[in-house]
Write a protein that holds these residues in place. Structure first.
Motif, PDB file in Angstrom:
ATOM      1  N   SER A  43      -3.115  -7.355 -18.013  1.00 43.55           N
ATOM      2  CA  SER A  43      -2.529  -8.673 -18.364  1.00 43.55           C
ATOM      3  C   SER A  43      -2.120  -8.977 -18.714  1.00 43.55           C
ATOM      4  O   SER A  43      -2.039  -8.841 -19.808  1.00 43.55           O
ATOM      5  CB  SER A  43      -4.277  -8.570 -18.295  1.00 43.55           C
ATOM      6  N   ALA A  44      -1.449 -10.463 -18.655  1.00 41.56           N
ATOM      7  CA  ALA A  44      -0.484 -11.315 -19.387  1.00 41.56           C
ATOM      8  C   ALA A  44      -1.155 -11.738 -21.023  1.00 41.56           C
ATOM      9  O   ALA A  44      -1.967 -11.895 -21.042  1.00 41.56           O
ATOM     10  CB  ALA A  44      -0.184 -12.467 -18.064  1.00 41.56           C
ATOM     11  N   GLU A  45      -0.246 -11.448 -21.623  1.00 41.49           N
ATOM     12  CA  GLU A  45      -0.789 -11.610 -22.998  1.00 41.49           C
ATOM     13  C   GLU A  45       0.272 -12.402 -23.416  1.00 41.49           C
ATOM     14  O   GLU A  45       1.596 -12.944 -23.459  1.00 41.49           O
ATOM     15  CB  GLU A  45      -0.333 -10.322 -23.922  1.00 41.49           C
ATOM     16  N   PHE A  46      -0.278 -13.688 -24.442  1.00 41.56           N
ATOM     17  CA  PHE A  46       0.374 -14.298 -24.388  1.00 41.56           C
ATOM     18  C   PHE A  46       0.979 -14.134 -26.178  1.00 41.56           C
ATOM     19  O   PHE A  46       0.743 -13.110 -26.887  1.00 41.56           O
ATOM     20  CB  PHE A  46      -0.991 -15.703 -25.377  1.00 41.56           C
ATOM     21  N   ASP A  47       2.657 -14.715 -25.750  1.00 35.11           N
ATOM     22  CA  ASP A  47       2.846 -14.682 -28.633  1.00 35.11           C
ATOM     23  C   ASP A  47       3.632 -12.772 -27.239  1.00 35.11           C
ATOM     24  O   ASP A  47       3.262 -12.125 -29.047  1.00 35.11           O
ATOM     25  CB  ASP A  47       2.380 -14.374 -28.964  1.00 35.11           C
ATOM     26  N   VAL A  48       3.406 -12.110 -26.223  1.00 41.74           N
ATOM     27  CA  VAL A  48       4.404 -10.778 -26.219  1.00 41.74           C
ATOM     28  C   VAL A  48       5.859 -11.135 -25.457  1.00 41.74           C
ATOM     29  O   VAL A  48       5.407 -11.555 -24.795  1.00 41.74           O
ATOM     30  CB  VAL A  48       2.871  -9.549 -25.840  1.00 41.74           C
ATOM     31  N   VAL A  49       6.777 -10.153 -26.239  1.00 43.31           N
ATOM     32  CA  VAL A  49       7.468  -9.890 -25.118  1.00 43.31           C
ATOM     33  C   VAL A  49       7.896  -8.635 -24.905  1.00 43.31           C
ATOM     34  O   VAL A  49       8.376  -7.831 -25.373  1.00 43.31           O
ATOM     35  CB  VAL A  49       8.646 -10.783 -25.501  1.00 43.31           C
ATOM     36  N   ASP A  50       7.348  -8.054 -23.988  1.00 45.31           N
ATOM     37  CA  ASP A  50       7.298  -6.623 -24.005  1.00 45.31           C
ATOM     38  C   ASP A  50       7.458  -6.300 -22.570  1.00 45.31           C
ATOM     39  O   ASP A  50       7.406  -6.786 -21.749  1.00 45.31           O
ATOM     40  CB  ASP A  50       6.452  -5.494 -24.320  1.00 45.31           C
ATOM     41  N   LYS A  69       0.376  27.581   2.912  1.00 40.88           N
ATOM     42  CA  LYS A  69       0.856  26.890   4.365  1.00 40.88           C
ATOM     43  C   LYS A  69       0.656  25.252   3.729  1.00 40.88           C
ATOM     44  O   LYS A  69       0.598  24.805   3.202  1.00 40.88           O
ATOM     45  CB  LYS A  69      -1.351  26.902   5.041  1.00 40.88           C
ATOM     46  N   HIS A  70       1.279  24.903   5.378  1.00 40.52           N
ATOM     47  CA  HIS A  70       1.223  23.508   5.047  1.00 40.52           C
ATOM     48  C   HIS A  70       0.646  22.371   5.796  1.00 40.52           C
ATOM     49  O   HIS A  70      -0.272  22.973   6.813  1.00 40.52           O
ATOM     50  CB  HIS A  70       2.862  22.641   6.043  1.00 40.52           C
ATOM     51  N   ILE A  71       0.404  21.558   4.837  1.00 37.52           N
ATOM     52  CA  ILE A  71      -0.881  21.072   4.691  1.00 37.52           C
ATOM     53  C   ILE A  71      -0.152  19.203   5.774  1.00 37.52           C
ATOM     54  O   ILE A  71       0.316  19.081   4.803  1.00 37.52           O
ATOM     55  CB  ILE A  71      -2.282  19.941   4.121  1.00 37.52           C
ATOM     56  N   MET A  72      -0.525  19.177   7.212  1.00 37.85           N
ATOM     57  CA  MET A  72       0.135  18.155   7.954  1.00 37.85           C
ATOM     58  C   MET A  72      -0.977  17.255   8.476  1.00 37.85           C
ATOM     59  O   MET A  72      -1.617  17.079   9.125  1.00 37.85           O
ATOM     60  CB  MET A  72       0.926  18.561   8.965  1.00 37.85           C
ATOM     61  N   PRO A  73      -0.641  15.768   8.525  1.00 32.52           N
ATOM     62  CA  PRO A  73       0.942  15.476   7.685  1.00 32.52           C
ATOM     63  C   PRO A  73       0.615  14.645   6.224  1.00 32.52           C
ATOM     64  O   PRO A  73      -0.798  13.508   6.490  1.00 32.52           O
ATOM     65  CB  PRO A  73       1.523  13.922   8.311  1.00 32.52           C
ATOM     66  N   THR A  74       1.303  14.946   4.912  1.00 33.21           N
ATOM     67  CA  THR A  74       1.114  14.621   3.820  1.00 33.21           C
ATOM     68  C   THR A  74       1.900  13.887   3.407  1.00 33.21           C
ATOM     69  O   THR A  74       2.361  13.261   2.243  1.00 33.21           O
ATOM     70  CB  THR A  74      -0.082  16.001   3.620  1.00 33.21           C
ATOM     71  N   ASP A  75       2.754  13.043   4.093  1.00 32.92           N
ATOM     72  CA  ASP A  75       3.717  13.260   3.598  1.00 32.92           C
ATOM     73  C   ASP A  75       3.806  11.183   2.948  1.00 32.92           C
ATOM     74  O   ASP A  75       2.604  10.968   4.226  1.00 32.92           O
ATOM     75  CB  ASP A  75       5.040  12.994   4.560  1.00 32.92           C
ATOM     76  N   TYR A  76       4.254  10.718   3.061  1.00 32.86           N
ATOM     77  CA  TYR A  76       4.158   9.212   2.505  1.00 32.86           C
ATOM     78  C   TYR A  76       4.836   8.139   2.271  1.00 32.86           C
ATOM     79  O   TYR A  76       6.442   8.895   1.224  1.00 32.86           O
ATOM     80  CB  TYR A  76       2.175   8.765   1.789  1.00 32.86           C
ATOM     81  N   GLN A  77       4.671   7.266   2.048  1.00 32.42           N
ATOM     82  CA  GLN A  77       5.785   5.219   2.126  1.00 32.42           C
ATOM     83  C   GLN A  77       4.933   5.030   1.130  1.00 32.42           C
ATOM     84  O   GLN A  77       3.508   4.257   1.910  1.00 32.42           O
ATOM     85  CB  GLN A  77       6.982   5.511   2.648  1.00 32.42           C
ATOM     86  N   LYS A  78       4.672   4.111  -0.367  1.00 32.22           N
ATOM     87  CA  LYS A  78       4.351   2.484  -0.616  1.00 32.22           C
ATOM     88  C   LYS A  78       4.703   1.948  -1.650  1.00 32.22           C
ATOM     89  O   LYS A  78       5.605   2.671  -2.667  1.00 32.22           O
ATOM     90  CB  LYS A  78       2.978   3.750  -0.576  1.00 32.22           C
ATOM     91  N   GLN A  79       4.906   0.694  -1.295  1.00 26.01           N
ATOM     92  CA  GLN A  79       4.957   0.331  -2.308  1.00 26.01           C
ATOM     93  C   GLN A  79       4.339  -1.150  -2.694  1.00 26.01           C
ATOM     94  O   GLN A  79       3.748  -1.604  -1.666  1.00 26.01           O
ATOM     95  CB  GLN A  79       6.672   0.042  -2.025  1.00 26.01           C
ATOM     96  N   MET A  80       4.179  -1.205  -4.340  1.00 23.84           N
ATOM     97  CA  MET A  80       3.820  -2.731  -4.344  1.00 23.84           C
ATOM     98  C   MET A  80       4.312  -3.745  -5.248  1.00 23.84           C
ATOM     99  O   MET A  80       5.515  -2.759  -6.604  1.00 23.84           O
ATOM    100  CB  MET A  80       2.113  -2.513  -4.908  1.00 23.84           C
ATOM    101  N   PHE A  81       4.684  -4.610  -5.759  1.00 25.01           N
ATOM    102  CA  PHE A  81       4.681  -5.658  -6.652  1.00 25.01           C
ATOM    103  C   PHE A  81       4.032  -6.491  -7.178  1.00 25.01           C
ATOM    104  O   PHE A  81       3.181  -7.011  -5.492  1.00 25.01           O
ATOM    105  CB  PHE A  81       6.014  -5.857  -6.118  1.00 25.01           C
ATOM    106  N   GLY A  82       3.982  -7.285  -8.130  1.00 27.94           N
ATOM    107  CA  GLY A  82       3.014  -8.740  -7.934  1.00 27.94           C
ATOM    108  C   GLY A  82       3.292  -9.240  -9.587  1.00 27.94           C
ATOM    109  O   GLY A  82       4.719  -9.185  -9.822  1.00 27.94           O
ATOM    110  N   GLY A  83       2.700  -9.899 -10.339  1.00 24.67           N
ATOM    111  CA  GLY A  83       2.582 -10.687 -10.710  1.00 24.67           C
ATOM    112  C   GLY A  83       2.200 -12.102 -11.292  1.00 24.67           C
ATOM    113  O   GLY A  83       0.638 -11.908 -11.121  1.00 24.67           O
ATOM    114  N   GLN A  84       1.033 -11.938 -12.909  1.00 25.10           N
ATOM    115  CA  GLN A  84       0.329 -13.086 -13.351  1.00 25.10           C
ATOM    116  C   GLN A  84       0.814 -13.783 -14.198  1.00 25.10           C
ATOM    117  O   GLN A  84       2.063 -13.510 -14.985  1.00 25.10           O
ATOM    118  CB  GLN A  84      -0.299 -11.821 -13.715  1.00 25.10           C
ATOM    119  N   TYR A  85       0.449 -15.210 -14.050  1.00 27.32           N
ATOM    120  CA  TYR A  85       0.589 -16.388 -15.585  1.00 27.32           C
ATOM    121  C   TYR A  85      -0.538 -16.654 -15.160  1.00 27.32           C
ATOM    122  O   TYR A  85      -1.435 -17.303 -15.044  1.00 27.32           O
ATOM    123  CB  TYR A  85       1.701 -17.375 -14.178  1.00 27.32           C
ATOM    124  N   LYS A  86      -0.631 -17.409 -16.790  1.00 25.55           N
ATOM    125  CA  LYS A  86      -1.943 -17.279 -17.592  1.00 25.55           C
ATOM    126  C   LYS A  86      -1.024 -18.793 -18.469  1.00 25.55           C
ATOM    127  O   LYS A  86      -0.198 -19.228 -18.656  1.00 25.55           O
ATOM    128  CB  LYS A  86      -2.266 -16.370 -17.883  1.00 25.55           C
TER     129      LYS A  86
END
Length: 682
Positions: free
Chosen positions: A143-150, A198-215
């Protein structure tokens, strides 16, 4: 197998050996108290590489994961899963779009943002959520924290399936404003391989997410928390396999918006949030798997919108609150082979829940008491459905007509009561007793699945189901007994439990002649119908730690649960086998290492009604080594060191034709997997 189990027995025995007074510095599971209720937590520091946050729950007592694909983990706790387990991310529960739970609640958790996963051990307090009949879990994210830059940058790679992930987050803040931004990218380039190659088909994937929080800080002091904030997350999953389900993920695109705040009024503290989700989901049975000549191509477009809101007022020993969850679901099935073909799977389904609660937490001499009550109102409804073949298929037309002419609106009232007491005998020993009455409503699939299909919220049993609009509330009477003992270098926390559930909802053999006529056209002679039955669940779980020295420690988590129907002689479906995880840990200066053995017993207590297959017992060994400096950490390891071949009882059945695993065969677990991960803090 005999050698591995013998080693495991010796390791467990070692927990009770010796009497050295050293502290364990690297605990895999931490235990703390929230509202005088036990919460157990897990972080990933000393655990093997995970591609999904849900995998962390597997090391917690009583918890496991139902997996229908690499990104579709569903929490199971003490034999209960799905909507029965209150699954939240930072205290928020939003509905997914997939009628077969391809976008489970845990799939919306970010790897880079996850600090830990929390499990309310035993009977969940009423303050933890609206529906907690099956327990309550929460993914705690940054969670966004005050007075912190990291900030933090993390990446990992796994050779089995050529899987990798990259994530980054940054917190930029002064004493008045705080901004947190993040991104996660996950990719599996190849199908994973089992221990027998043995190959477990199909088990490939693509996933992405982005976001932000302001307090925005509402006070002049950082020592007093009072703020208002807003957050946003976008998630996109594409081309992801779910071999235990009849379709694979073509895409999932979801927008989450969350506003929250903390305010102080005299001696009261108000915590609130209001969250919104808009999820779109496409899936099909032909893009990633072979379509046999006798099969028809199908594409399902599903979407949902949902709201989650909460107000909690806290003062001294009291907490009172209001909760609201509102969701709307739609799902339409088409085919690229015929433009006019269309099935209204779910149309305008409403699933709304409103609730108020009060909870009293009190410390009286040697007693800690948690007493709570929650009143719940369930409102569900659905709009009319359609089927393009109804005009020339009388049985389909009759099912459609009956559904459309029925009063689909349902209103039910539920009440939960919880009593949890802890008696501290001395500084080392505490006795625990918990009692509860919990109620839960049917899922929208169980209630409004009007045409025999497999849109069942991720059951993955390969069977077709129809719903029942007037399902009664499930009512569980729960009891738990246990203790917590800690003395110097040794701690142990065993629990036993019993749940008597009236009107438990599960599939029974369908007898409606119209349903049987429709499934006969589909080639299914054994359809199921959701119905209320009676059930029992009982078992035990235990976690223990022992420190041989300041550098070497051992930990153990073991669980057993038995689920049976009381109305007939049968077992409940998809219950986790008895299991034990024993880990030997080493930590010295900046180095740490772990060697663990996970053993699963055979599961022969299976559901005959659902033609559930038995599974054999197995054991796998995982190992890792890591180095942690002030600003960075690196880990490397091997999962399933001996490349053991095994079938995972909670992984469902193969639904993919032309695979190296036979259709209808129990899914296999992953073979040997080498991995490397690292993170840098700034």
């Amino acid at each position: 197998m005999i050698v591995k189990c013998s080693i495991l027995t010796l390791v467990v025995a070692a927990i009770l050996a010796g009497n050295h007074a050293f502290a364990n510095e690297m605990e895999i599971i931490t235990i703390h108290h929230s509202d005088n209720h036990s919460v157990v937590s897990a972080t990933d520091k000393a655990l093997p590489a995970k591609i999904d946050v849900g995998d962390l729950f597997e090391v917690l007592p009583g918890a496991s994961i139902n997996g229908n694909g690499p990104l579709t983990g569903i929490v199971q706790y003490r034999g209960l899963s799905g909507d029965r387990v209150n699954t939240q991310i930072n205290g928020v529960k939003l509905a997914g779009a997939g009628p077969n739970a391809m976008d489970t609640p845990l799939s919306y958790a970010s790897l880079i943002m996850t600090e830990r996963v929390d499990l309310s051990r035993g009977i969940a307090p009423v303050s933890s959520g609206i529906d907690t009949l099956g327990g309550s879990v929460n993914v705690v994210e940054s969670s966004a924290e005050f007075d912190v830059v990291d900030g933090k940058v993390a990446a990992q790679y796994q050779d089995n399936g050529q899987r990798g992930s990259f994530g980054a987050k940054a917190n930029l803040a002064n004493k008045d404003h705080a901004l947190l931004v993040y991104t996660d990218i996950l990719k599996g380039n190849e199908d994973v391989i089992t221990g027998n190659g043995k190959h477990i088909m199909p088990t490939d994937y693509q996933k992405q997410m982005f976001g932000g929080q302001y307090k925005f800080n509402l006070t002049d002091s950082l020592s007093q928390e009072e703020f208002i904030g807003i957050g946003y997350q976008y998630l996109e999953t594409t081309d992801a396999g779910t071999p235990a389900l009849p379709m694979d993920i073509n895409f999932i695109r979801t927008d989450h918006i969350n506003s929250q705040g903390v305010h102080l009024f005299a001696e009261w503290q108000l915590d609130w949030h209001l969250a919104y989700s808009d999820a779109r989901h496409g899936m099909d049975n032909f893009s990633k798997r072979m379509l046999m000549p006798s099969m028809s191509a199908r594409y399902n477009n599903a979407d949902s919108t949902s709201w989650d809101g909460a107000l909690a007022f806290t003062k001294d020993d009291w907490q009172v609150g209001l909760d609201m969850q509102m969701a709307k679901h739609d799902s339409v099935i088409t085919t690229p082979e015929q433009s006019m073909f269309s099935i209204g799977n779910f149309n305008g389904v409403r699933d709304d829940r409103y609730s108020v609660y009060a909870q009293w937490d009190k410390h009286i001499n040697q007693w800690q008491l948690n007493v709570g009550a929650r009143l719940k109102q369930y409102q569900t409804d659905a709009e009319n459905v359609h089927h393009s073949m109804a005009a020339n298929k009388p049985a389909i037309n009759l099912l459609m007509t009956r559904f459309n002419e029925a009063d689909k609106s349902q209103s039910q009232t539920g009440v939960d009561f919880v009593f949890d007491a802890r008696y501290q005998v001395n500084d080392e020993l505490t006795w625990i007793v918990g009692l509860a009455r919990k109620q839960a409503s049917a899922s929208y699939q169980q209630r409004y699945l009007w045409l025999p299909m497999q849109s069942t919220g991720g059951l993955a049993d390969g069977k077709t189901y129809v719903g029942q609009m007037d399902l009664d509330l499930e009512t569980a009477y729960q009891i738990e007994l246990g203790n917590a003992y800690h003395s110097g270098n040794f701690s142990i926390n065993p629990r036993i439990f019993y749940h008597r559930i009236d009107d438990y909802i599960q599939g029974i053999e369908a007898t409606d002649p119209v349903v049987l006529a429709v499934t006969a056209m589909m080639g299914d002679a054994n359809p199921m119908q959701f119905a209320n039955v009676d059930a029992d669940l009982m078992g035990m779980d235990i976690n223990a730690t022992y420190a041989f020295s300041t550098q070497v420690s051992i930990d153990m988590v073991a669980s057993y649960v038995s689920g049976e129907r009381r109305d007939i002689d049968d077992n409940l479906y998809r219950i986790a086998p008895a299991n034990i995880n024993v880990g030997l840990n080493y930590e010295s200066n900046s180095w740490f290492a772990r060697l663990e053995t996970l053993a699963m017993a055979a599961q022969d207590k299976v559901s005959v009604s659902q033609l559930e297959q038995r599974t054999s017992g197995y054991a796998v060994v995982n190992m890792l080594v890591g180095y942690e400096a002030k600003s960075w950490r690196v880990k490397a390891g091997v999962n399933n060191v001996f490349d053991t071949e095994y079938q995972d009882h909670l992984a469902g059945y193969n639904r993919v034709m032309g695979s190296e695993i036979l259709p209808g065969e129990r899914m296999f677990g992953l073979g040997m997997q080498a991995w490397l991960s690292g993170e840098y803090h700034f």
